[in-house]
Design a protein around this motif. Structure first.
Motif, mmCIF file in Angstrom:
data_model
loop_
_atom_site.group_PDB
_atom_site.id
_atom_site.type_symbol
_atom_site.label_atom_id
_atom_site.label_comp_id
_atom_site.label_asym_id
_atom_site.label_seq_id
_atom_site.Cartn_x
_atom_site.Cartn_y
_atom_site.Cartn_z
ATOM 1 N N VAL A 1 15.176 48.701 -38.300
ATOM 2 C CA VAL A 1 15.232 49.490 -37.068
ATOM 3 C C VAL A 1 15.332 48.628 -35.811
ATOM 4 O O VAL A 1 15.701 49.123 -34.761
ATOM 5 C CB VAL A 1 14.028 50.458 -36.912
ATOM 6 C CG1 VAL A 1 14.015 51.476 -38.026
ATOM 7 C CG2 VAL A 1 12.717 49.717 -36.819
ATOM 8 N N CYS A 2 14.988 47.362 -35.908
ATOM 9 C CA CYS A 2 14.938 46.517 -34.703
ATOM 10 C C CYS A 2 16.307 46.439 -34.018
ATOM 11 O O CYS A 2 17.291 46.035 -34.626
ATOM 12 C CB CYS A 2 14.458 45.114 -35.048
ATOM 13 S SG CYS A 2 14.508 44.006 -33.625
ATOM 14 N N PRO A 3 16.379 46.828 -32.739
ATOM 15 C CA PRO A 3 17.668 46.862 -32.046
ATOM 16 C C PRO A 3 18.274 45.479 -31.811
ATOM 17 O O PRO A 3 19.484 45.368 -31.646
ATOM 18 C CB PRO A 3 17.337 47.528 -30.712
ATOM 19 C CG PRO A 3 15.888 47.278 -30.493
ATOM 20 C CD PRO A 3 15.274 47.295 -31.869
ATOM 21 N N PRO B 1 4.413 44.763 -36.445
ATOM 22 C CA PRO B 1 5.186 43.614 -36.916
ATOM 23 C C PRO B 1 5.463 42.575 -35.833
ATOM 24 O O PRO B 1 5.267 41.384 -36.048
ATOM 25 C CB PRO B 1 6.479 44.259 -37.418
ATOM 26 C CG PRO B 1 6.076 45.637 -37.815
ATOM 27 C CD PRO B 1 5.006 46.054 -36.872
ATOM 28 N N ILE B 2 5.899 43.005 -34.665
ATOM 29 C CA ILE B 2 6.212 42.016 -33.629
ATOM 30 C C ILE B 2 4.934 41.333 -33.143
ATOM 31 O O ILE B 2 4.919 40.135 -32.868
ATOM 32 C CB ILE B 2 7.016 42.641 -32.453
ATOM 33 C CG1 ILE B 2 7.455 41.569 -31.456
ATOM 34 C CG2 ILE B 2 6.224 43.703 -31.699
ATOM 35 C CD1 ILE B 2 8.369 40.521 -32.023
ATOM 36 N N GLY B 3 3.845 42.090 -33.088
ATOM 37 C CA GLY B 3 2.573 41.516 -32.654
ATOM 38 C C GLY B 3 2.063 40.455 -33.620
ATOM 39 O O GLY B 3 1.488 39.448 -33.195
ATOM 40 N N LYS C 1 13.916 37.218 -28.995
ATOM 41 C CA LYS C 1 14.966 38.222 -28.792
ATOM 42 C C LYS C 1 14.396 39.617 -28.557
ATOM 43 O O LYS C 1 15.113 40.540 -28.174
ATOM 44 C CB LYS C 1 15.887 38.277 -30.020
ATOM 45 C CG LYS C 1 16.792 37.069 -30.173
ATOM 46 C CD LYS C 1 17.298 36.916 -31.612
ATOM 47 C CE LYS C 1 18.266 37.997 -31.996
ATOM 48 N NZ LYS C 1 18.641 37.907 -33.434
ATOM 49 N N CYS C 2 13.119 39.764 -28.811
ATOM 50 C CA CYS C 2 12.474 41.082 -28.756
ATOM 51 C C CYS C 2 12.551 41.705 -27.362
ATOM 52 O O CYS C 2 12.313 41.037 -26.364
ATOM 53 C CB CYS C 2 11.014 40.926 -29.167
ATOM 54 S SG CYS C 2 10.032 42.403 -28.935
ATOM 55 N N ILE C 3 12.906 42.988 -27.296
ATOM 56 C CA ILE C 3 12.914 43.684 -26.004
ATOM 57 C C ILE C 3 11.735 44.657 -25.876
ATOM 58 O O ILE C 3 11.721 45.518 -25.004
ATOM 59 C CB ILE C 3 14.254 44.431 -25.749
ATOM 60 C CG1 ILE C 3 14.565 45.430 -26.875
ATOM 61 C CG2 ILE C 3 15.397 43.445 -25.563
ATOM 62 C CD1 ILE C 3 15.733 46.373 -26.575
ATOM 63 N N ARG C 4 10.762 44.541 -26.760
ATOM 64 C CA ARG C 4 9.517 45.334 -26.692
ATOM 65 C C ARG C 4 9.756 46.847 -26.689
ATOM 66 O O ARG C 4 9.198 47.562 -25.862
ATOM 67 C CB ARG C 4 8.712 44.976 -25.438
ATOM 68 C CG ARG C 4 8.334 43.524 -25.305
ATOM 69 C CD ARG C 4 7.220 43.113 -26.257
ATOM 70 N NE ARG C 4 6.689 41.809 -25.891
ATOM 71 C CZ ARG C 4 7.225 40.642 -26.259
ATOM 72 N NH1 ARG C 4 8.299 40.610 -27.019
ATOM 73 N NH2 ARG C 4 6.678 39.504 -25.886
ATOM 74 N N CYS C 5 10.597 47.302 -27.623
ATOM 75 C CA CYS C 5 10.853 48.744 -27.680
ATOM 76 C C CYS C 5 9.767 49.462 -28.474
ATOM 77 O O CYS C 5 9.544 50.656 -28.300
ATOM 78 C CB CYS C 5 12.219 49.004 -28.302
ATOM 79 S SG CYS C 5 12.282 48.615 -30.058
ATOM 80 N N GLY C 6 9.119 48.743 -29.361
ATOM 81 C CA GLY C 6 8.045 49.346 -30.157
ATOM 82 C C GLY C 6 8.507 49.996 -31.452
ATOM 83 O O GLY C 6 7.680 50.500 -32.223
ATOM 84 N N ALA C 7 9.811 49.963 -31.730
ATOM 85 C CA ALA C 7 10.321 50.639 -32.936
ATOM 86 C C ALA C 7 9.709 50.076 -34.212
ATOM 87 O O ALA C 7 9.458 50.813 -35.166
ATOM 88 C CB ALA C 7 11.842 50.520 -32.994
ATOM 89 N N CYS C 8 9.475 48.765 -34.220
ATOM 90 C CA CYS C 8 8.951 48.165 -35.451
ATOM 91 C C CYS C 8 7.539 48.666 -35.751
ATOM 92 O O CYS C 8 7.151 48.782 -36.916
ATOM 93 C CB CYS C 8 8.996 46.641 -35.375
ATOM 94 S SG CYS C 8 8.145 45.909 -33.976
ATOM 95 N N MET C 9 6.775 48.987 -34.704
ATOM 96 C CA MET C 9 5.426 49.544 -34.934
ATOM 97 C C MET C 9 5.523 50.953 -35.477
ATOM 98 O O MET C 9 4.816 51.326 -36.410
ATOM 99 C CB MET C 9 4.654 49.612 -33.624
ATOM 100 C CG MET C 9 4.403 48.280 -33.055
ATOM 101 S SD MET C 9 3.792 48.374 -31.389
ATOM 102 C CE MET C 9 4.217 46.707 -30.953
HETATM 103 S S1 SF4 Z 1 11.740 46.622 -33.034
HETATM 104 FE FE1 SF4 Z 1 9.941 45.349 -32.631
HETATM 105 S S2 SF4 Z 1 10.748 43.275 -32.704
HETATM 106 FE FE2 SF4 Z 1 12.519 44.599 -32.480
HETATM 107 S S3 SF4 Z 1 12.870 44.707 -30.269
HETATM 108 FE FE3 SF4 Z 1 11.584 46.454 -30.803
HETATM 109 S S4 SF4 Z 1 9.465 45.710 -30.463
HETATM 110 FE FE4 SF4 Z 1 10.806 43.909 -30.577
#
Ligand code: SF4
Lengths: 461, 191
Positions: free
Chosen positions: A362-364, A332-334, A303-311
């Motif tokens: 925070v993950c959208p 986290p996503i990595g 489901k990840c859209i690679r926004c980077g918020a989790c980092m």
């Molecule tokens: S917060 Fe992390 S896991 Fe969620 S969409 Fe963004 S990059 Fe993906």
């Protein structure tokens, strides 16, 4: 007890100034995201929609891919399917070779990073030029991205300035002002855009109903890469497809607010057809994604859209930097993607989580990367990569907790520990001793104090 | 890889299926859409000039860029030195000081303007040092949900939402305008 992540992190922690800067930079991005979220009363509704749309789409992926590909073809776009990195690289090279391309301008794509396409093409004589400024800096320095949205953010202006001088991109020695350096890169890249015979972009969203490839950038490099050369190749992971424009509106609103704390990316570009007299190719890449779908516990990662918020929000990422992780996507996503790719190889990253679950919040799209890391930890034994020392300690603790008499005796005598010389605790064997003060054990265990207090209370009555 | 094999694998591997959400998102609505659009445009680094339909656009543009020498546009009535429909190559538009294009509608929540390709060489939107976007004041919408209901592609099959000038923060997080495309954007709001 040290994992591959903690060992590498220790290296970076030797430079406290850099780590502090890194930490503060990403925390400020997290704060900007919070501000953006607070401006929209529908924020949580948006996240819930994003999550539901994604879980619908990835569990009907074949249908949407079929629709997407049909629409692309209707518009004259040539569609390719790649099973893995090797196939993807071969297809990309095949297209470039047919068109006798000598120079390829590329807008940032984590998929080409995943498939190590640059090296593959460069070995075969194609000059691959990254055009996202951060990515260009990294490429010229022979480094890898340390973040998926801000790949060069860990570098200092002096490092960039000196490298630009060395490469002849800047001629003003000692001028390391970011505005000046950006202008130098602008002029140098402009020549590359004009010389290149082909442009390659990633794809943030593929819209099934219309066959649009949607690419979000702040620099406009995707548009520069595709409005001068006549050949456009899109590299796209199969999970990037979404149903329609209504769905796109939801993701467009979330992507940038979450990732960089901006209300939108500067450019949201829609590519549906080739340029006049040009050609457009879309390479749809599986490379393990169809296996992820079949993973009952972890399919949500798609489901990840690679926004980077989790980092940006992750306390471990912020204090250990991207290169501490063994997988090319950090944070986290990595950790999750690495485990899905090759658990034996990447389980050293699973420790890089404090289970604070800030990333879940925070993950959208509600991937819940932190909760999923928790699940991976429960599964480590199956891969034979669990931490033997911790396991031993956990088993020891279980023996103690399951046996009340033993537990009680140990508690009664726990304060003896206070008299053990500190030196004994600070050995290398006790990983907890590093950076931690030994706690003071109370003279009386809590149970005893409690019992006594209750007794006194009764007597008073 | 054969796509049929992939589809079969995906269909077989899917553990559980989910439906689409039933209700659409209720997007934010502003009391004064124009005020919000202008404010957001400034936030994202664009300049906004408000004019009435009777004003002379050419004068407005020349006044906004008194030093510019080379103008490029295919918009009817706009005076320009280069025409993106007539140049031989996209690169011929390099060196344009000001490109002038038309936006179809603007979005108040984020300052985005929808620009479908209406010229042979769309590079005019990116290669120009400065970009002027002409926009009708009555075309503003509140949010992206409303926006995407209106998006229509032209025969060229390309369109872009632009929100302010090209920017980057890749060097030490300091914000710099003009990374690759236009260094500055002026939205001329007509009406
Ligand atoms: S917060 Fe992390 S896991 Fe969620 S969409 Fe963004 S990059 Fe993906």
């Amino acid at each position: 007890m040290a994992t591959s992540h903690s060992k590498k992190a220790a290296e970076f922690l030797k430079n406290p100034e850099k780590i502090t800067r890194h930490d503060q930079t990403f925390w400020s991005v997290r704060e900007k995201r919070d501000k953006m979220a607070a401006m929209l009363p529908e924020w949580e509704d948006l996240r819930e929609h994003a999550s539901q749309i994604k879980q619908h789409t990835v569990t009907h992926l074949a249908d949407y891919l079929e629709q997407f590909a049909n629409n692309l073809e209707k518009n004259g776009v040539i569609v390719h399917w790649a099973k893995d990195a090797q196939e993807f690289n071969e297809i990309a090279y095949g297209i470039l070779e047919t068109h006798k391309v000598k120079k390829l301008v590329k807008s940032k794509s984590m998929l080409t990073e995943e498939c190590e396409m640059n090296d593959y093409l460069i070995e075969r004589g194609i000059d691959v030029v990254e055009t996202d400024l951060g990515e260009r800096i990294i490429q010229l320095m022979n480094l890898k991205p340390a973040h998926i949205v801000m790949p060069a953010i860990h570098l200092m202006r002096d490092e960039v300035g000196e490298m630009f001088e060395e490469k002849g991109i800047s001629t003003e020695e000692g001028n390391h002002d970011p505005t000046f350096l950006t202008q130098c890169a602008r002029y140098s890249l402009r020549e590359e855009f004009i010389e290149a015979e082909a442009g390659m972009t990633g794809c943030n969203f593929g819209v099934a109903a219309t066959g649009d490839c949607v690419i979000c950038t702040n620099e406009g490099n995707a548009d520069m890469s595709t409005s001068i050369p006549k050949l456009h190749i899109v590299s796209m992971g199969i999970e990037k497809v979404i149903p329609d424009y209504d769905a796109l509106a939801v993701f467009q609103r979330l992507l940038c607010r979450c990732g960089t704390g901006q209300p939108t990316t500067t450019f949201t570009s829609h590519f549906r057809k080739a340029r006049p007299d040009g050609e457009m190719h879309v390479i749809l890449v599986d490379n393990g994604r169809s296996d992820m779908i079949a993973n009952d516990t972890h399919w949500k990662t798609l489901k990840c859209i690679r926004c980077g918020a989790c980092m940006n929000t992750c306390p471990v990422y912020r204090r250990s930097m991207g290169y501490s992780y063994s997988y090319f996507i950090p944070g986290p996503i990595g950790v999750n993607l690495g485990m899905l790719k090759d658990p034996q190889k990447h389980s050293g990253n699973v420790s890089a989580c404090s289970l604070c679950l800030s990333c879940d919040h925070v993950c959208p799209t509600k991937v819940e990367p932190g909760s999923q890391i928790y699940n991976w930890r429960q599964e480590l034994e199956a891969f034979g990569t669990e931490n033997k020392e911790k396991k031993l300690m956990a088993n020891g603790m279980r023996t103690v907790f399951e046996n009340y008499a033993l537990y009680d005796t140990l508690l009664k005598s726990s304060s003896i520990v206070n008299y053990v010389p500190r030196k004994l605790f600070e050995t290398k064997l006790n990983a907890w001793g590093i950076g931690h003060e030994m706690m003071q054990f109370p003279k009386k265990p809590f149970h005893q104090i409690y019992k006594q207090a209750m007794k006194e209370l009764k007597e008073k009555k | 890889m054969k796509k049929e094999d992939l589809f079969a694998k995906l269909r077989q591997g899917t553990c559980q299926q989910f439906d689409m959400p039933k209700e659409p998102v209720k997007g934010i609505v502003y009391d004064d859409v124009a005020k919000q659009f202008i404010e957001m445009s400034k936030t994202v680094g664009a300049k906004v000039i408000e004019v009435s339909p009777d004003d002379d656009l050419n004068e407005t543009i020349r006044a906004a860029y008194p030093e510019a020498k080379v103008f490029a546009s295919n918009v009817e009535g706009v005076k320009a030195d280069r025409n993106p429909d007539a140049v031989a190559e996209a690169a011929d538009l390099n060196g344009t000081d000001v490109g002038i294009i038309k936006g179809v509608f603007g979005v108040a929540e984020n300052g985005c303007v929808w620009i479908p390709q209406t010229m042979k060489e769309r590079s005019v939107c990116f290669i120009s040092e400065e970009l002027v976007i002409l926009l009708d004041r009555n075309s503003l919408v509140n949010n992206m949900h409303e926006a995407y209901k209106q998006v229509e592609m032209t025969e060229y099959g390309y369109g872009v939402f632009i929100s302010g000038p090209s920017k980057t923060a890749d060097i030490e997080q300091s914000l710099v305008m003009g990374a690759q495309a236009a260094r500055g954007v002026t939205v001329i709001l007509i009406g």
